[in-house]
Design an enzyme around this catalytic site. Structure first.
Site, PDB file in Angstrom:
ATOM      1  N   ASP A 186       3.782   0.290  12.213  1.00 25.14           N
ATOM      2  CA  ASP A 186       2.587  -0.298  11.604  1.00 25.14           C
ATOM      3  C   ASP A 186       2.364  -1.751  12.018  1.00 25.14           C
ATOM      4  OD1 ASP A 186       2.075   2.084  10.385  1.00 25.14           O
ATOM      5  OD2 ASP A 186       2.723   1.485   8.386  1.00 25.14           O
ATOM      6  N   ARG A 235       0.327  14.210  13.872  1.00 26.66           N
ATOM      7  CA  ARG A 235       0.674  14.138  12.458  1.00 26.66           C
ATOM      8  C   ARG A 235       0.796  15.523  11.791  1.00 26.66           C
ATOM      9  NH1 ARG A 235      -1.944   8.820   9.725  1.00 26.66           N
ATOM     10  NH2 ARG A 235       0.164   8.563   8.986  1.00 26.66           N
ATOM     11  N   LYS A 242       0.835  -1.215   0.000  1.00 22.25           N
ATOM     12  CA  LYS A 242       0.000   0.000   0.000  1.00 22.25           C
ATOM     13  C   LYS A 242       0.861   1.252   0.000  1.00 22.25           C
ATOM     14  CE  LYS A 242      -1.866   1.628   4.054  1.00 22.25           C
ATOM     15  NZ  LYS A 242      -1.556   3.041   4.284  1.00 22.25           N
ATOM     16  N   ASN A 243       1.792   1.327   0.945  1.00 26.54           N
ATOM     17  CA  ASN A 243       2.549   2.570   1.096  1.00 26.54           C
ATOM     18  C   ASN A 243       3.479   2.830  -0.081  1.00 26.54           C
ATOM     19  OD1 ASN A 243       1.231   2.971   3.445  1.00 26.54           O
ATOM     20  ND2 ASN A 243       2.958   2.483   4.799  1.00 26.54           N
ATOM     21  N   CYS A 285      -5.441   8.103   9.267  1.00 30.00           N
ATOM     22  CA  CYS A 285      -5.781   7.449  10.531  1.00 30.00           C
ATOM     23  C   CYS A 285      -5.459   8.376  11.694  1.00 30.00           C
ATOM     24  CB  CYS A 285      -4.982   6.148  10.682  1.00 30.00           C
ATOM     25  SG  CYS A 285      -5.776   4.735   9.931  1.00 30.00           S
ATOM     26  N   ARG A 342      -8.847  -0.084   4.479  1.00 30.08           N
ATOM     27  CA  ARG A 342      -7.871   0.866   3.902  1.00 30.08           C
ATOM     28  C   ARG A 342      -6.558   0.183   3.550  1.00 30.08           C
ATOM     29  NH1 ARG A 342      -7.652   6.465   7.026  1.00 30.08           N
ATOM     30  NH2 ARG A 342      -6.060   6.649   5.433  1.00 30.08           N
TER      31      ARG A 342
HETATM   32  C1  UD1 Z   1       4.230   6.638   6.665  1.00 29.12           C
HETATM   33  C2  UD1 Z   1       3.358   5.454   6.396  1.00 29.12           C
HETATM   34  C3  UD1 Z   1       2.723   4.951   7.679  1.00 29.12           C
HETATM   35  C4  UD1 Z   1       3.782   4.667   8.721  1.00 29.12           C
HETATM   36  C5  UD1 Z   1       4.711   5.863   8.883  1.00 29.12           C
HETATM   37  C6  UD1 Z   1       5.889   5.596   9.801  1.00 29.12           C
HETATM   38  C7  UD1 Z   1       2.576   5.894   4.151  1.00 29.12           C
HETATM   39  C8  UD1 Z   1       1.419   6.191   3.281  1.00 29.12           C
HETATM   40  N1  UD1 Z   1       2.311   5.849   5.452  1.00 29.12           N
HETATM   41  O1  UD1 Z   1       3.377   7.659   7.189  1.00 29.12           O
HETATM   42  O2  UD1 Z   1       2.003   3.753   7.383  1.00 29.12           O
HETATM   43  O3  UD1 Z   1       3.169   4.403   9.949  1.00 29.12           O
HETATM   44  O4  UD1 Z   1       5.233   6.275   7.604  1.00 29.12           O
HETATM   45  O5  UD1 Z   1       6.613   4.535   9.329  1.00 29.12           O
HETATM   46  O6  UD1 Z   1       3.670   5.674   3.684  1.00 29.12           O
HETATM   47  N2  UD1 Z   1       6.037  14.153  11.399  1.00 29.12           N
HETATM   48  C9  UD1 Z   1       6.207  15.469  11.772  1.00 29.12           C
HETATM   49  N3  UD1 Z   1       6.180  16.423  10.797  1.00 29.12           N
HETATM   50  C10 UD1 Z   1       5.975  16.119   9.475  1.00 29.12           C
HETATM   51  C11 UD1 Z   1       5.822  14.759   9.109  1.00 29.12           C
HETATM   52  C12 UD1 Z   1       5.853  13.799  10.107  1.00 29.12           C
HETATM   53  O7  UD1 Z   1       6.379  15.777  12.942  1.00 29.12           O
HETATM   54  O8  UD1 Z   1       5.956  17.021   8.631  1.00 29.12           O
HETATM   55  C13 UD1 Z   1       6.035  13.121  12.447  1.00 29.12           C
HETATM   56  C14 UD1 Z   1       4.703  12.362  12.502  1.00 29.12           C
HETATM   57  O9  UD1 Z   1       3.743  13.064  13.252  1.00 29.12           O
HETATM   58  C15 UD1 Z   1       5.126  11.075  13.158  1.00 29.12           C
HETATM   59  C16 UD1 Z   1       6.527  10.859  12.591  1.00 29.12           C
HETATM   60  O10 UD1 Z   1       6.972  12.124  12.117  1.00 29.12           O
HETATM   61  O11 UD1 Z   1       5.186  11.242  14.538  1.00 29.12           O
HETATM   62  C17 UD1 Z   1       6.596   9.848  11.479  1.00 29.12           C
HETATM   63  O12 UD1 Z   1       5.769  10.255  10.428  1.00 29.12           O
HETATM   64  P1  UD1 Z   1       6.084   9.941   8.907  1.00 29.12           P
HETATM   65  O13 UD1 Z   1       7.319   9.126   8.793  1.00 29.12           O
HETATM   66  O14 UD1 Z   1       6.004  11.214   8.148  1.00 29.12           O
HETATM   67  O15 UD1 Z   1       4.844   9.034   8.550  1.00 29.12           O
HETATM   68  P2  UD1 Z   1       3.904   9.160   7.280  1.00 29.12           P
HETATM   69  O16 UD1 Z   1       4.717   9.459   6.082  1.00 29.12           O
HETATM   70  O17 UD1 Z   1       2.720   9.986   7.589  1.00 29.12           O
END
Ligand code: UD1
Length: 419
Positions: free
Chosen positions: A304, A121, A22-23, A116, A396
């Site tokens: 995850d 986030r 998915k990701n 989710c 999802r």
């Molecule tokens: C992706 C994955 C998700 C997985 C996550 C961590 C996809 C579609 N989703 O989510 O399944 O759980 O990686 O492996 O690929 N953060 C900030 N600022 C930002 C962005 C992120 O503080 O601008 C924080 C988030 O709140 C979280 C952490 O960084 O605490 C990790 O987030 P991130 O690696 O960005 O996850 P996603 O890309 O949303």
């Protein structure tokens, strides 16, 4: 409004293959916006996150064609640059479209994304990275207005190796003038797959999979055919299901290296795992021991898989300590596991799971995708019937999860509330 009903106590036996991740598919779909000719992605699951992403691409003017599990995306002509709010609120990955839309069309409009509810986030790392590429972003009335007319490469250090921010910046930089270097980049296999995919379309990117990624801007990207990486979280969930329910299954289309952190915990708990080049065989005799896990960016244990291992610890012997380092509120499955008889206490980002060996069927609710899958796994072992609502969240990330598990011998069915 569907529910899953599970009659626990049946071992899992059989073979199956997992789809593309998915990701990975979500990031590649976003990258399709950069391509001036059609792209085909093989073996894609028809799950709601992916369907919603294709709908956003259609709203931008792209064309989507499914042939069985192969998905062709034709973005040769794009007519819009706005990510529709209705989809953006559903799916956080809509955020990854900002980079490619800006790259291809120079201007983009988006709302703050949803996804989710597992933590605050924020999107600060995305915005910081895009702004460092000289992309002008105005935040007005809940919308983000982006102008990338003067985008150019730069050195960008991420304060945290965010998966989404790394992908977004890579896709914005690929058509920007000059060289971009991302340091402290995420190292997840999905990032390396994105690099391979973009390079196949004509990009010049090196380093993905390590913490430094270098992108030399190019003028345009072509189409290609590509097999995304297999879904390591679906594979890990099925392996954990066997750990919980007992039995033996063979999972095809896996990259054992991608799931090494999961395998090592299951082996430690007494499951038997045999890994081959692209398949894995796992068996469990139900005498499992609880394991400690601490979630961290790849190659450490993935967030995850945290909820599924919590369900596993709940029915194992001994005590497992679970530390969640990535998302702030990712323990929403705990009250429902407790309702099934689990002994779990939470102290901030630490959960202490005392194995009880026996759970009982109950009416529970999936609060997020992976937490929901953990309830399904717990239901496989619980005595009596487990009834799970909020199934849309599970859909999802798992294509017809009940059919997958039924094919392995689980007694699980989907009913609509009107049934
Ligand atoms: C992706 C994955 C998700 C997985 C996550 C961590 C996809 C579609 N989703 O989510 O399944 O759980 O990686 O492996 O690929 N953060 C900030 N600022 C930002 C962005 C992120 O503080 O601008 C924080 C988030 O709140 C979280 C952490 O960084 O605490 C990790 O987030 P991130 O690696 O960005 O996850 P996603 O890309 O949303």
């Amino acid at each position: 409004m569907d529910r899953l009903l599970i009659n626990g106590g049946h071992r899992l036996e059989g073979e199956l293959a997992v789809h593309s991740a998915k990701n990975c598919v979500l990031a590649l779909l976003a990258a399709c916006v950069l391509a001036t000719r059609p792209v085909t992605l093989f073996n894609c699951p028809k799950i709601t996150d992916i369907i919603n992403m294709t709908k956003i691409i259609e709203a931008l003017g792209g064309k989507i064609f499914w042939e069985k599990d192969d998905l062709t995306v034709d973005c040769s002509v794009l007519t819009g640059n706005e990510i529709p709010s209705s989809y953006a609120k559903e799916i956080r990955s809509s955020l990854f479209l900002m980079g490619p839309i800006i790259g291809r069309l120079k201007h983009a409009k988006a709302v703050f994304p949803g996804g989710c509810d597992i933590g605050i986030r924020p999107i600060d790392l995305h915005l910081k990275g895009l702004r460092a590429l000289n992309i002008d972003i105005e935040e007005t009335g809940g919308f983000l207005y982006c102008n990338g007319e003067n985008a150019r490469g730069n050195d960008i250090h991420l304060d945290f190796p965010s998966v989404g921010a790394t992908e977004n910046i890579m896709m914005a930089a690929v058509l920007a003038k000059g060289k971009t270097t991302i340091t402290n980049a995420a190292k997840e296999p999905e990032i390396a797959a994105l690099q391979k995919f973009l390079n196949k379309m004509g990009a010049k990117i090196a380093g993905a999979g390590s913490s430094t990624i270098v992108i030399e801007g190019v003028k345009k990207l072509d189409g290609c055919e590509f097999e995304p990486i297999p879904d390591r979280i679906v594979a890990g969930t099925l392996m954990t299901a066997v750990g919980i329910a007992g039995g033996e299954i063979e999972i095809e289309n896996v990259v054992p290296e991608h799931i090494a952190a999961i395998t090592s915990k299951l082996v430690k708990s007494s499951c038997k795992v045999r890994a081959f080049c692209d398949r894995i065989v796992i068996s469990s005799n139900l005498r499992t021991k609880a394991v400690d896990i601490e979630t961290s960016p790849y190659p450490a244990f993935p967030t995850d898989m945290q909820a599924q291992i919590m369900a596993f610890d709940a029915i194992s012997e001994g005590t497992g300590i679970i530390i969640e380092n990535i998302f702030e509120t990712r323990f929403k499955h705990v009250p429902d596991l407790r309702r099934m008889g689990a002994d779990i206490t939470v102290h901030g980002d630490v959960a202490v799971v005392r194995g009880v060996r026996k759970l009982y069927g109950a009416e529970v609710h999936a609060s997020d995708l992976r937490g929901g899958s953990a309830l399904v796994l717990a239901g496989l072992k619980a005595e009596g019937v487990t009834s799970i609502s909020g199934v849309g969240l599970i859909d999802r990330g798992y294509e017809s999860f009940e059919k997958t598990l039924s094919s392995l011998g689980a007694k699980i069915q989907r009913i609509s509330v009107n049934d």
